[in-house]
Design an enzyme around this catalytic site. Structure first.
Site, PDB file in Angstrom:
ATOM      1  N   ARG A  71       0.855  -1.191   0.000  1.00  8.18           N
ATOM      2  CA  ARG A  71       0.000   0.000   0.000  1.00  8.18           C
ATOM      3  C   ARG A  71       0.891   1.241   0.000  1.00  8.18           C
ATOM      4  O   ARG A  71       1.621   1.471   0.968  1.00  8.18           O
ATOM      5  CB  ARG A  71      -0.893  -0.004   1.238  1.00  8.18           C
ATOM      6  CG  ARG A  71      -1.820   1.214   1.365  1.00  8.18           C
ATOM      7  CD  ARG A  71      -2.616   1.123   2.660  1.00  8.18           C
ATOM      8  NE  ARG A  71      -3.372  -0.126   2.750  1.00  8.18           N
ATOM      9  CZ  ARG A  71      -3.936  -0.573   3.865  1.00  8.18           C
ATOM     10  NH1 ARG A  71      -3.826   0.114   5.005  1.00  8.18           N
ATOM     11  NH2 ARG A  71      -4.596  -1.717   3.861  1.00  8.18           N
ATOM     12  N   HIS A 116       1.451  -2.339   5.607  1.00 12.57           N
ATOM     13  CA  HIS A 116       1.275  -2.632   4.178  1.00 12.57           C
ATOM     14  C   HIS A 116       2.294  -1.878   3.329  1.00 12.57           C
ATOM     15  O   HIS A 116       2.727  -2.376   2.287  1.00 12.57           O
ATOM     16  CB  HIS A 116      -0.135  -2.225   3.732  1.00 12.57           C
ATOM     17  CG  HIS A 116      -1.213  -3.172   4.150  1.00 12.57           C
ATOM     18  ND1 HIS A 116      -1.503  -4.330   3.445  1.00 12.57           N
ATOM     19  CD2 HIS A 116      -2.089  -3.133   5.179  1.00 12.57           C
ATOM     20  CE1 HIS A 116      -2.523  -4.949   4.021  1.00 12.57           C
ATOM     21  NE2 HIS A 116      -2.894  -4.245   5.088  1.00 12.57           N
ATOM     22  N   ASP A 123      -3.948  -8.455   3.167  1.00 17.07           N
ATOM     23  CA  ASP A 123      -5.324  -8.687   3.604  1.00 17.07           C
ATOM     24  C   ASP A 123      -5.876  -9.770   2.692  1.00 17.07           C
ATOM     25  O   ASP A 123      -5.779  -9.648   1.455  1.00 17.07           O
ATOM     26  CB  ASP A 123      -6.174  -7.422   3.446  1.00 17.07           C
ATOM     27  CG  ASP A 123      -5.751  -6.295   4.376  1.00 17.07           C
ATOM     28  OD1 ASP A 123      -5.026  -6.568   5.351  1.00 17.07           O
ATOM     29  OD2 ASP A 123      -6.161  -5.156   4.116  1.00 17.07           O
ATOM     30  N   GLU A 181      -8.093  -7.577  13.247  1.00 19.74           N
ATOM     31  CA  GLU A 181      -8.590  -7.836  11.889  1.00 19.74           C
ATOM     32  C   GLU A 181      -8.265  -9.270  11.490  1.00 19.74           C
ATOM     33  O   GLU A 181      -7.094  -9.610  11.286  1.00 19.74           O
ATOM     34  CB  GLU A 181      -7.956  -6.859  10.894  1.00 19.74           C
ATOM     35  CG  GLU A 181      -8.293  -5.400  11.178  1.00 19.74           C
ATOM     36  CD  GLU A 181      -7.556  -4.415  10.286  1.00 19.74           C
ATOM     37  OE1 GLU A 181      -7.984  -3.250  10.220  1.00 19.74           O
ATOM     38  OE2 GLU A 181      -6.550  -4.816   9.649  1.00 19.74           O
ATOM     39  N   HIS A 184      -5.903  -9.774   8.239  1.00 23.88           N
ATOM     40  CA  HIS A 184      -4.647  -9.020   8.120  1.00 23.88           C
ATOM     41  C   HIS A 184      -3.472  -9.828   8.670  1.00 23.88           C
ATOM     42  O   HIS A 184      -3.471 -10.201   9.843  1.00 23.88           O
ATOM     43  CB  HIS A 184      -4.830  -7.708   8.903  1.00 23.88           C
ATOM     44  CG  HIS A 184      -3.628  -6.819   8.957  1.00 23.88           C
ATOM     45  ND1 HIS A 184      -3.597  -5.584   8.353  1.00 23.88           N
ATOM     46  CD2 HIS A 184      -2.424  -6.962   9.576  1.00 23.88           C
ATOM     47  CE1 HIS A 184      -2.426  -5.008   8.599  1.00 23.88           C
ATOM     48  NE2 HIS A 184      -1.704  -5.818   9.339  1.00 23.88           N
TER      49      HIS A 184
END
Length: 202
Positions: A71, A116, A123, A181, A184
């Site tokens: 990301r 990320h 994910d 999460e 994740h």
């Protein structure tokens, strides 16, 4: 793209993906800065571990579906700007029904510096190889709620078992889970633990 980063599908044949932040199907309600194509990027080390995870999942009758990998930092910055904008309600019911936008950061669902961006966090979820359908997990990607925590109450036994399948697969292949999460996971031996990259995905 950086030399040690690749499109995951080029190294792992047959892996499925849906890069949520390249689409309108995410908590911001539109494509996010830095995601110029719907593909998943990661380090070569990440891909090697994911390939092992895919093989382990297949032995249990599952495949992997990736929702996010590398990301860019500019995407994280975009999340921060979005969190400061007035609430319009478009994605709240689906993604953050019980908190305000700013609380996403306070409660650990979104970070100002994301793992990320180091290139070795993903994910993901499971799908049934026999049917092609996503495995029920008790909540979708980026549901920012206690329902998404590992060990959450309020999900079915089948959903809890599927979460445990994913966790056991990923941990056996060198990944660490994130408590808040279920989707994740970060590679324990990530090659760039202190570097946050910002090149776009294109």
């Amino acid at each position: 793209m950086m030399d040690d980063f690749v499109f995951v599908d080029e190294l792992i044949p047959g892996i499925r993906w849906d890069a949520k932040y390249a689409t309108w199907d995410n908590f911001t309600g539109k494509p996010v800065d830095g995601y110029l194509t719907n593909r998943i990027v990661g380090t070569r080390t990440l891909c090697a571990a994911l390939e092992r995870a895919q093989q382990k999942a297949e032995s249990l009758g599952f495949g992997l579906v990736l929702w996010d990998g590398y990301r860019p930092q500019r995407a994280v910055d975009c999340f921060l700007r979005w969190s400061r904008q007035p609430e319009d309600g478009r994605t709240k019911a689906r993604h953050y029904p019980n908190i305000d936008r700013a609380e996403m950061f306070e409660k650990g669902y979104v970070a100002t510096k994301s793992g990320h961006s180091r290139g070795s966090t993903v994910d993901l979820t499971l799908y049934d190889l026999a049917t092609g359908e996503l495995a029920p997990m008790g909540g979708g990607h980026d549901l920012m709620d206690c329902l998404s925590h590992h060990g959450a109450a309020g999900i079915t036994r089948a959903e809890a078992i599927n979460r445990e399948h994913l966790r056991s697969i990923m941990e056996a292949c060198g990944f660490a889970a994130y408590d808040c999460e279920w989707w994740h996971y970060t590679l324990r031996a990530e090659p760039y633990p202190d570097t946050y990259f910002d090149f776009p995905i294109k």
